[in-house]
Design an enzyme around this catalytic site. Structure first.
Site, PDB file in Angstrom:
ATOM      1  N   SER A 282       0.862  -1.189   0.000  1.00 31.57           N
ATOM      2  CA  SER A 282       0.000   0.000   0.000  1.00 31.57           C
ATOM      3  C   SER A 282       0.894   1.233   0.000  1.00 31.57           C
ATOM      4  O   SER A 282       2.012   1.190   0.544  1.00 31.57           O
ATOM      5  CB  SER A 282      -0.864   0.030   1.272  1.00 31.57           C
ATOM      6  OG  SER A 282      -1.440   1.315   1.453  1.00 31.57           O
TER       7      SER A 282
ATOM      8  N   TYR B  92      -1.562  -0.486  10.370  1.00 33.32           N
ATOM      9  CA  TYR B  92      -1.732  -0.863   8.958  1.00 33.32           C
ATOM     10  C   TYR B  92      -0.503  -0.443   8.151  1.00 33.32           C
ATOM     11  O   TYR B  92       0.051  -1.240   7.382  1.00 33.32           O
ATOM     12  CB  TYR B  92      -2.987  -0.201   8.402  1.00 33.32           C
ATOM     13  CG  TYR B  92      -3.236  -0.496   6.941  1.00 33.32           C
ATOM     14  CD1 TYR B  92      -3.766  -1.710   6.540  1.00 33.32           C
ATOM     15  CD2 TYR B  92      -2.926   0.453   5.953  1.00 33.32           C
ATOM     16  CE1 TYR B  92      -3.995  -1.988   5.192  1.00 33.32           C
ATOM     17  CE2 TYR B  92      -3.143   0.187   4.611  1.00 33.32           C
ATOM     18  CZ  TYR B  92      -3.690  -1.029   4.233  1.00 33.32           C
ATOM     19  OH  TYR B  92      -3.908  -1.301   2.905  1.00 33.32           O
TER      20      TYR B  92
HETATM   21  P1  NAD Z   1     -11.417  -5.654   0.701  1.00 33.71           P
HETATM   22  O1  NAD Z   1     -11.720  -5.517   2.139  1.00 33.71           O
HETATM   23  O2  NAD Z   1     -12.495  -5.348  -0.286  1.00 33.71           O
HETATM   24  O3  NAD Z   1     -10.862  -7.100   0.367  1.00 33.71           O
HETATM   25  C1  NAD Z   1      -9.940  -7.752   1.172  1.00 33.71           C
HETATM   26  C2  NAD Z   1     -10.300  -9.204   1.198  1.00 33.71           C
HETATM   27  O4  NAD Z   1      -9.339  -9.913   1.993  1.00 33.71           O
HETATM   28  C3  NAD Z   1     -11.675  -9.435   1.845  1.00 33.71           C
HETATM   29  O5  NAD Z   1     -12.418 -10.310   1.048  1.00 33.71           O
HETATM   30  C4  NAD Z   1     -11.316 -10.064   3.184  1.00 33.71           C
HETATM   31  O6  NAD Z   1     -12.315 -10.935   3.665  1.00 33.71           O
HETATM   32  C5  NAD Z   1     -10.046 -10.808   2.810  1.00 33.71           C
HETATM   33  N1  NAD Z   1      -9.279 -11.169   3.981  1.00 33.71           N
HETATM   34  C6  NAD Z   1      -8.887 -10.383   5.003  1.00 33.71           C
HETATM   35  N2  NAD Z   1      -8.235 -11.101   5.924  1.00 33.71           N
HETATM   36  C7  NAD Z   1      -8.205 -12.375   5.459  1.00 33.71           C
HETATM   37  C8  NAD Z   1      -7.668 -13.575   5.945  1.00 33.71           C
HETATM   38  N3  NAD Z   1      -7.051 -13.631   7.128  1.00 33.71           N
HETATM   39  N4  NAD Z   1      -7.795 -14.699   5.209  1.00 33.71           N
HETATM   40  C9  NAD Z   1      -8.437 -14.669   4.003  1.00 33.71           C
HETATM   41  N5  NAD Z   1      -8.979 -13.558   3.503  1.00 33.71           N
HETATM   42  C10 NAD Z   1      -8.864 -12.421   4.220  1.00 33.71           C
HETATM   43  O7  NAD Z   1     -10.144  -4.750   0.432  1.00 33.71           O
HETATM   44  P2  NAD Z   1      -9.333  -4.381  -0.904  1.00 33.71           P
HETATM   45  O8  NAD Z   1      -9.375  -2.904  -1.001  1.00 33.71           O
HETATM   46  O9  NAD Z   1      -9.776  -5.204  -2.047  1.00 33.71           O
HETATM   47  O10 NAD Z   1      -7.866  -4.778  -0.432  1.00 33.71           O
HETATM   48  C11 NAD Z   1      -7.108  -5.814  -1.024  1.00 33.71           C
HETATM   49  C12 NAD Z   1      -5.649  -5.598  -0.689  1.00 33.71           C
HETATM   50  O11 NAD Z   1      -5.224  -4.342  -1.219  1.00 33.71           O
HETATM   51  C13 NAD Z   1      -5.371  -5.531   0.830  1.00 33.71           C
HETATM   52  O12 NAD Z   1      -4.136  -6.165   1.117  1.00 33.71           O
HETATM   53  C14 NAD Z   1      -5.271  -4.034   1.096  1.00 33.71           C
HETATM   54  O13 NAD Z   1      -4.487  -3.747   2.219  1.00 33.71           O
HETATM   55  C15 NAD Z   1      -4.622  -3.565  -0.203  1.00 33.71           C
HETATM   56  N6  NAD Z   1      -4.838  -2.139  -0.460  1.00 33.71           N
HETATM   57  C16 NAD Z   1      -6.073  -1.628  -0.701  1.00 33.71           C
HETATM   58  C17 NAD Z   1      -6.208  -0.265  -0.916  1.00 33.71           C
HETATM   59  C18 NAD Z   1      -7.545   0.387  -1.207  1.00 33.71           C
HETATM   60  O14 NAD Z   1      -7.613   1.640  -1.216  1.00 33.71           O
HETATM   61  N7  NAD Z   1      -8.613  -0.352  -1.428  1.00 33.71           N
HETATM   62  C19 NAD Z   1      -5.083   0.572  -0.887  1.00 33.71           C
HETATM   63  C20 NAD Z   1      -3.850   0.021  -0.617  1.00 33.71           C
HETATM   64  C21 NAD Z   1      -3.723  -1.346  -0.410  1.00 33.71           C
END
Ligand code: NAD
Length: 249
Positions: free
Chosen positions: A143, A157
């Site tokens: 991120s 985070y």
């Molecule tokens: P999201 O919450 O929509 O999806 C994350 C998914 O991971 C969910 O389905 C959740 O149930 C699953 N998850 C969490 N812990 C878990 C575990 N222990 N075992 C199995 N599944 C698990 O979020 P997103 O925005 O799609 O994020 C995906 C990745 O991208 C994450 O690593 C997040 O940190 C990273 N990210 C997202 C953003 C953003 O702005 N959306 C920005 C930077 C990084």
């Protein structure tokens, strides 16, 4: 020709679901990991199959070593040997450092950091040419919080994502001679439900307008495209790289 196989953790929604679906459309068979959201994961699988590829839903808490090992065994048996792992699962946390307690810290580090170590361990055991494998690629989800410190209340985070940047560079050194490329993506503000923990999508969109040089949030598809490129032969000399997908932020 054999279809390559990709496993995406946390693939029932958001960025992970989009990567899984794009992988299916790009000719991969896909392992769709979920922890608790079985029905949405099954819908992702159904969409991949409807588009002519193959996929299975795989239940496992990505932060639990035993469950991850079992998930890979299921993948071996039902889909075949892995070519690409996308370590995508993660959670946002919101608490100030002064309020840190073990349970909250443990939860976010298990989901965001331990998960990627456990996934990479199982993947390298299968892909390493030194262990009889045929090589492959790993894409880790970091991120921009790794370099900005994230939003207020997001120290834990941000620290987990800083760990992922270091982990990515270190793993690239460890397995580069074993046929495995390792890279990471640093998404910026991407429109997904993860933002519920920090005031929701509307607040995120307001922030994106002022804080992002492109003056907008990113879409899950804009991250998925980069993940698929990193996984592909088109990125054959890209290794140990951490790619910002953040609209310039
Ligand atoms: P999201 O919450 O929509 O999806 C994350 C998914 O991971 C969910 O389905 C959740 O149930 C699953 N998850 C969490 N812990 C878990 C575990 N222990 N075992 C199995 N599944 C698990 O979020 P997103 O925005 O799609 O994020 C995906 C990745 O991208 C994450 O690593 C997040 O940190 C990273 N990210 C997202 C953003 C953003 O702005 N959306 C920005 C930077 C990084």
């Amino acid at each position: 020709m054999k279809q390559p196989i990709m496993l995406v953790t946390g693939a029932s929604r958001g960025i992970g679901a989009e990567i899984a679906k794009l992988a299916g459309r790009s000719g991969y068979k896909v392992g769709v990991n979920f922890n608790r959201s079985e029905q949405p994961a099954r819908e992702v699988v159904a969409e991949i199959k409807a588009n002519g590829s193959d996929a299975i839903a795989l239940q496992a808490d990505a932060g639990d070593a035993k469950q991850v090992a079992k998930m890979f065994e299921q993948l071996d048996a039902e889909l075949g040997t892995l070519d690409v792992l996308v370590n995508n699962a993660g959670i946002l946390s919101k608490f100030n450092v002064v309020d840190t307690d073990y349970a909250q810290l443990n939860e976010v580090f298990l989901a965001n950091v331990f998960s990627q170590f456990y996934g990479a361990r199982e993947a390298v055991r299968r892909m390493s040419t030194a262990l009889g494998g045929r090589g492959g690629a790993i894409v880790n989800m970091s991120s921009v919080a790794a370099r900005t410190g994230g939003l207020s209340g997001g120290a834990a985070y941000a620290a987990t994502k800083g760990a992922i940047d270091s982990f990515t560079m270190a793993l690239a050194k460890e397995v580069g001679t074993q046929g495995i490329r390792v890279n990471a993506i640093r998404p910026g503000l991407i429109a997904t439900d993860i933002h519920d923990a920090h005031g929701g999508l509307e607040q995120m969109e307001r922030l994106a307008k002022s804080a992002v040089p492109l003056a907008r949030s990113g879409s899950v598809s804009e991250v998925a495209e980069v993940a698929l490129w990193l996984a592909s032969g088109a990125a054959s000399y890209v290794h140990g790289a951490i790619i910002d997908v953040s609209g310039g932020r």
